[in-house]
Design a protein around this motif. Structure first.
Motif, PDB file in Angstrom:
ATOM      1  N   THR A 545       0.956  -1.121  -0.086  1.00 16.85           N
ATOM      2  CA  THR A 545       0.052   0.065   0.007  1.00 16.85           C
ATOM      3  C   THR A 545       0.943   1.223  -0.008  1.00 16.85           C
ATOM      4  N   GLU A 549       1.228   4.398  -2.818  1.00 12.71           N
ATOM      5  CA  GLU A 549       1.047   5.470  -2.852  1.00 12.71           C
ATOM      6  C   GLU A 549       2.207   6.291  -3.264  1.00 12.71           C
ATOM      7  N   TYR A 604      -4.120  -6.555  -8.348  1.00 15.76           N
ATOM      8  CA  TYR A 604      -4.880  -5.969  -7.100  1.00 15.76           C
ATOM      9  C   TYR A 604      -6.353  -5.603  -7.615  1.00 15.76           C
ATOM     10  N   GLU A 607      -8.862  -5.591  -4.596  1.00 15.92           N
ATOM     11  CA  GLU A 607      -8.328  -4.696  -3.459  1.00 15.92           C
ATOM     12  C   GLU A 607      -8.692  -3.182  -3.815  1.00 15.92           C
ATOM     13  N   GLU A 609      -9.017  -0.464  -2.270  1.00 15.86           N
ATOM     14  CA  GLU A 609      -8.035   0.702  -1.908  1.00 15.86           C
ATOM     15  C   GLU A 609      -7.027   1.137  -2.733  1.00 15.86           C
ATOM     16  N   LYS A 610      -6.206  -0.213  -3.010  1.00 19.79           N
ATOM     17  CA  LYS A 610      -4.997  -0.020  -3.967  1.00 19.79           C
ATOM     18  C   LYS A 610      -5.363   0.150  -5.418  1.00 19.79           C
TER      19      LYS A 610
END
Length: 1176
Positions: A545, A549, A604, A607, A609-610
């Motif tokens: 993560t 970012e 991903y 997922e 968020e990622k």
């Protein structure tokens, strides 16, 4: 202007004779020339001067004259002719060496005359417009000498003078009084005078360097020069003190260089002596050995003499001036002290001198602190820290604390100082100290954050022991291991920063120092993609993560540049080189991520968020990067993008995907032909799905959908709403599909709350797009009517939803109404007449009333009574209250926008203004900004709204008092209404002229409100609203003095002379209001009798003197007391003000007289505070 001095006889007399050598002619003439040339140009040709320096008398005795070589060199280069030493030095050029040589030649011919020329030079460099005279001092008693050491004012001539001893003379410098308040060369602005400072310092250095082998040791030149600079540096005149302090410390620096040269000569001679000494007597040359010994002794004596001079200057000048009141002088002393320590460390680099730098690091002026820090950087960089161990320990805390300095430049250099010290002393900073300094990577000032980022990179990321590569590892594996070690070090730092989770700001801070690491797209993505050879080094989920970012922040930084919200650099235009570098970076990241982004999306895909962060990367692609080889990679990317939006319903992910589609589908995008068909198929699929499910769920105008149908309708509607916010989807007729849901909910209900909210959002975005595109083509009357009917229908639906049982639905309908009405108003303001008939729509009164009722019901409520916040658990009570406050602030801001944009009448703001004091902590900033904006729109209408607000509160209070109900919490008390009036008066600011018209209207309407229906002769009792005058008096302090007289005349017209002079208790508010207008002390006795209704409600009587009352009364007595009235009575009055003084005014006449700008103005009309400042 100083008169020309009388030249005394220059013949040599007896020992104690007086020699008056005047340089006034040159100094005075030079000063006038400087002032004249500063206005015109410094490079203009000058005429030959009739009067020259003292050395010109001796020019015939020398081969080339005092300034001969310098002048010849200047004239060869086409420069203007310079006569005085000051002129030659100020012009600078390449003649500095020749200037010094000429002066040395003149000194050899006549040292007295040449030395006095040098003295005059320093006086002129101080900006002195006076003259210098000298008398010989020989064998006089000490008391007689000390009596001449004065600096005083000659009252007879009006001149200042200073007498001091510069052995062997007693010098007298005379200058006019205005020198203290004038400028002098060292502080004058402009490039010319900045160069002069450089030339001045260079002259002192070159003078000592050229004289170091001869004149400097004659016991005459430097003794006199040191005496001169010492005395003038101690003068009360800033120009003398500043200039001569600079000259003295530069002289000391030059002497330090001489001492260093002598030390080198002594060492060379000593080695030569040691070579000669072991030789046998037959081979040894005795005279040579003796000559070497004599030379060593002579050099040591000279060095000792130089060190004595250095010590004398340090004690006489530095020790007095390093604490001077002028910060520039203190900065000069600190700067030169660190130079001495660096050059002559054997003498100056010890704790006896370092303590001054440590002390001055606490100076109040940032320039002084900055010089100290910069000087220490130079000392620590030379790796001579062992001599500074005690200083480092003693002032360690201060050096660390200076990173928090309020001056950004000092803080930046303090961080650099710690960086330099830590490189030479590993244990200087503790882990806690490092942590404190590294936190500056998150500060708002980018240069400081960038410096802290450089420190962080040097300490943590560029450590050679960070990663030790495995034996027999390939180059690719070594690079990946090093990247992994650096990223994990950065992760540890980011994790330990508990208060900061801003990766974007961390990347921005590291960008200047670690750009190569952050722009290694291949290395960063290799950490995320599976590697068969490095399974044991795989990242954890949290580490992945962070890397994602970090990767996204680096992509954004490379594509858009440094400016971040809250961290502006002040640089608006980037250079061509920076633009080219940015384009190259965008090209490289585009070529790389087109290939690997599909793999990342596939890995991903589950997922959210990622996936959201990865989906944002296509928004930064370079649009002019196109290669047919990338078509297959783009197809794979579009497939994964389509799969992601079909699989997920997270709002953040959908919004990011919609923006990425918008970027890829843009007309100028090279991938438009590939992305647009894919996007259209996606929207078409969702539209068909929504139509099918709605057809199954809507039967007989009722919603009968099953659970699965409802979930699918909701998810599809969410996706369409998000994508409709990014792009116009009107061609798919989404509005017609969704409006059926809202109609069913309005008629029969039964629609799930979330579905109703999404339907309103989707309809709102459709209406906004239609409003945005309505004026792009010529609109017919039929299309305008159709659009208006659709807009009216939507507003009616939202109006009906304002009474929905669910609060969230009501709030969503309210926000949709606000957005649509504001957008419609903006369209009308920017409408082009050539586009045809505009879309006209005005909210009906019922809708306006419903909006106001909604705000009063949902915004101005206490958290305890709010059902939405009462459901929050105790553990999340505080967070729930903050969220509730944020929600209510958004609702109020939307209503205030409707007023500011002219959708609602300004008078509707009165209900909002009533809550200004009660809800000041929650909504004070919003209400105050609304008040300021409405005042900018229409000052008179805004003031009328304030009066409407106060009068409604006052009337409501009177009605409740008449009913005997004074305990209601919803009724504002009299003191709170008066406080509200005081707050309103403060919003008018200090510019009384700008608000004259508004204040006139406030007092006019207030007087009419109080005396409405009052008849002067027949009425014996006071008007029922007489106590309102006390509220009105809060605005009296903002009136100009002549306006107060006009308002008082208007008051007399309604009340009458007999009533105004009435001293009965019931008329006390009138007395207080009169006192606030006239600025008298009559209101002091009236304050204790002021109440809302004294006879009926004693509990509401305000018998205490509030601070606002005392403040207004005190200010009126101080600035508007009758003692200053006669001063204005003698002045001329304008025609309008004459009417005010002699006749009763009508309503229009009073307003015009208060705002009239005709006729002459005097000190009575506008009170302006002036302060006479004496510049010393």
């Amino acid at each position: 202007m100083i008169a020309e001095p009388t030249l005394l006889s220059r013949s040599v007399q007896k020992e104690n004779s007086i020699v008056d050598i005047s340089s006034c002619a040159s100094v005075h003439h030079l000063s006038s020339e400087i002032n004249e040339n500063r206005q015109k140009t410094v490079r203009g040709k000058r005429k030959a001067r009739e009067c020259s320096e003292n050395v010109k008398c001796k020019r015939s005795k020398s081969s080339s004259g005092s300034l001969g070589r310098a002048e010849e060199e200047q004239l060869k280069n086409g420069d203007v002719e310079a006569v005085t030493l000051f002129e030659v030095v100020s012009m600078g050029r390449n003649a500095m060496q020749a200037v010094v040589d000429d002066w040395i030649d003149a000194y050899a011919v006549d040292r007295d005359a040449a030395l006095l020329d040098l003295i005059s030079f320093f006086i002129q460099c101080s900006g002195c417009k006076g003259m210098v005279t000298a008398e010989m001092f020989q064998s006089k008693q000490g008391t007689d000498v000390m009596s001449k050491m004065v600096e005083d004012l000659d009252e007879d001539t009006g001149l200042q003078y200073k007498k001091f001893l510069a052995f062997p003379w007693i010098l007298t410098v005379t200058w006019p009084l205005d020198m203290d308040s004038g400028e002098y060369p060292l502080i004058m602005p402009g490039l010319y005078w900045k160069r002069f400072r450089t030339h001045f310092c260079e002259f002192v250095s070159v003078l000592v360097a050229q004289c170091q082998n001869c004149v400097i040791f004659d016991g005459y030149l430097l003794n006199t020069l040191i005496s001169l600079l010492t005395e003038l540096s101690d003068s009360r005149v800033r120009a003398f003190r500043h200039t001569c302090t600079l000259a003295a410390v530069k002289l000391l620096s030059a002497l330090v260089n001489v001492a260093l040269n002598l030390s080198v000569s002594i060492d060379n001679s000593q080695r030569l002596y040691e070579v000669e000494l072991p030789k046998t007597p037959s081979k040894r040359a005795s005279p040579r050995l003796e000559r070497i010994q004599r030379k060593i002794s002579e050099l040591q004596d000279r060095k000792f003499e130089i060190e004595n001079m250095v010590d004398a200057i340090f004690k006489a000048v530095f020790l007095k001036r390093y604490r001077d009141v002028i910060p520039e002088i203190r900065a000069i002393c600190m700067e030169e002290l660190t130079v001495w320590m660096k050059l002559y460390s054997s003498v100056f680099l010890n704790d006896s001198y370092l303590k001054y730098v440590g002390w001055m690091m606490h100076d109040k002026q940032p320039d002084v602190r900055l010089k100290c820090v910069l000087g220490l950087q130079g000392l620590y960089q030379d790796q001579i820290s062992p001599k500074m161990d005690l200083f480092t320990i003693r002032f360690k805390e201060r050096m660390i604390s200076m990173t928090l300095d309020k001056d950004h430049e000092v803080a930046i250099q303090a961080v650099r100082l710690l960086m330099v010290i830590s490189q030479s002393c590993e244990d200087f900073l503790s882990p806690d100290d490092y942590k404190q300094v590294f936190q500056f990577v998150y500060c708002s000032h980018r240069p400081l954050a960038s410096t802290a980022g450089e420190f962080l990179y040097n300490r943590l990321l560029s450590n050679p022991e960070l990663s030790r590569p495995r034996d027999a590892a390939s180059e690719q594996d070594r690079h990946r291991e090093l990247m992994l070690a650096r990223v994990r070090a950065l992760i540890r730092f980011h994790t330990e920063s508990e208060l900061h989770q801003h990766v974007l700001y961390l990347v921005d801070s590291l960008w200047d120092s670690a750009a190569a690491l952050l722009k290694d797209w291949n290395g960063l993505t290799s950490l995320l993609l599976p590697q068969t050879s490095c399974q044991e080094q795989a990242l954890s989920s949290a580490e992945e993560t962070f890397v994602i970012e970090l990767l996204l922040a680096a992509v954004r930084q490379a594509a858009e540049g440094p400016p971040l919200p809250g961290r502006g650099t002040g640089k608006k235009v980037i250079s061509a080189k920076e633009k080219k570098l940015q384009n190259d970076d965008c090209t490289k990241l585009t070529e790389h991520f087109i290939k690997v982004l599909s793999e990342l999306l596939s890995k991903y895909s589950e997922e959210a968020e990622k996936l959201t962060s990865i989906l944002r990367i296509p928004q930064y692609f370079q649009t002019d990067t196109w290669d047919r080889e990338h078509s297959q990679s783009m197809q794979a990317l579009l497939v994964e993008l389509d799969s992601a939006v079909r699989r997920h319903t997270d709002a953040g992910l959908l919004e990011t995907a919609a923006r990425s589609y918008q970027s890829l589908c843009a007309q100028d995008s090279p991938w438009h032909s590939l992305a647009r068909p894919t996007f259209d198929r996606l929207i078409q699929c969702w539209t068909q799905t929504l139509g099918t499910r709605l057809g199954e769920s809507l039967t007989d105008d009722c919603f009968t959908g099953s659970g699965d149908n409802t979930v699918e309708i909701l998810s599809t509607l969410k996706k369409l709403t998000v994508f409709n916010n990014a792009q116009d989807l009107s061609k798919w007729s989404i509005y017609e599909l969704v409006t059926k849901l809202v109609e069913v909910e309005i008629k029969h209900g039964g629609l799930p709350m979330e579905l109703a909210i999404e339907a309103l959002r989707c309809m709102c975005s459709c209406i906004l797009w239609k409003l945005n595109t309505f004026g792009e083509a010529v609109a017919s009357r039929e299309s305008a009517l159709q659009q208006r009917n659709q807009l009216r229908a939507f507003c009616e639906k939202c109006h009906r939803c304002l009474s929905h049982v669910e609060q969230l639905v009501r709030e969503q309908a309210y926000m949709c109404l606000s957005d649509v009405l504001i957008a419609h108003n903006f369209q009308l303001q920017t409408w082009d007449a050539s586009a045809g008939t505009p879309l006209l729509y005005t909210p009906d009164p019922k809708l306006q009333k419903a909006l106001l009722s909604f705000v009063l019901e949902h915004v101005f409520t206490s958290p305890e009574l709010d059902t939405h916040s009462s459901k929050v658990g105790e553990s999340e009570c505080r967070e729930g209250r903050l969220e509730d406050l944020h929600r209510r602030r958004n609702l109020l801001a939307a209503y205030c926008k409707l007023i500011i944009h002219g959708v609602l009448e300004m008078s509707t703001a009165a209900e909002v203004f009533k809550q200004y004091v009660k809800y000041y902590n929650d909504f004070g900033d919003i209400i105050k900004e609304t008040l300021n904006r409405t005042r900018q729109m229409d000052k008179i209408e805004s003031a009328r709204t304030l009066m409407l607000c106060l009068q409604q509160l006052y009337l409501r209070l009177k009605q409740e008092q008449d009913r005997g109900n004074t305990c209601s919490s919803r009724i504002q008390t009299y003191s709170s209404i008066k406080e509200l009036a005081r707050r309103f008066s403060l919003t008018f600011g200090w510019d009384q002229i700008k608000s004259r018209e508004s204040l006139a209207m406030i007092h006019r309407d207030g007087i009419e409100f109080v005396f409405k229906g009052f008849i002067q002769q027949s009425e014996k009792h006071s008007p029922p609203y007489i106590s309102y005058l006390t509220i009105l008096s809060e605005f009296s302090s903002k009136l100009l003095k002549p306006d107060k007289k006009t308002v008082y005349s208007y008051l007399q017209r309604f009340a009458g002379e007999q009533v105004i002079n009435n001293r009965e208790e019931s008329w006390m508010p009138l007395i207080y209001y009169k006192a606030s207008l006239m600025g008298t002390a009559e209101g002091e006795d009236a304050i204790s009798f002021i109440s809302s209704d004294t006879n009926k409600q004693p509990s509401l009587t305000n018998r205490s003197r509030s601070p606002s009352m005392n403040q207004v009364n005190t200010e009126d007595q101080r600035f508007l007391s009758p003692s200053i009235e006669p001063k204005g009575n003698m002045l001329l009055k304008s025609p309008e003000e004459s009417k005010v003084q002699h006749a009763l005014l009508t309503r229009d006449q009073m307003t015009s007289s208060l705002i009239s700008d005709k006729g002459p103005r005097n000190s009575d009309e506008v009170d302006v505070d002036t302060v006479d400042i004496d510049v010393l």
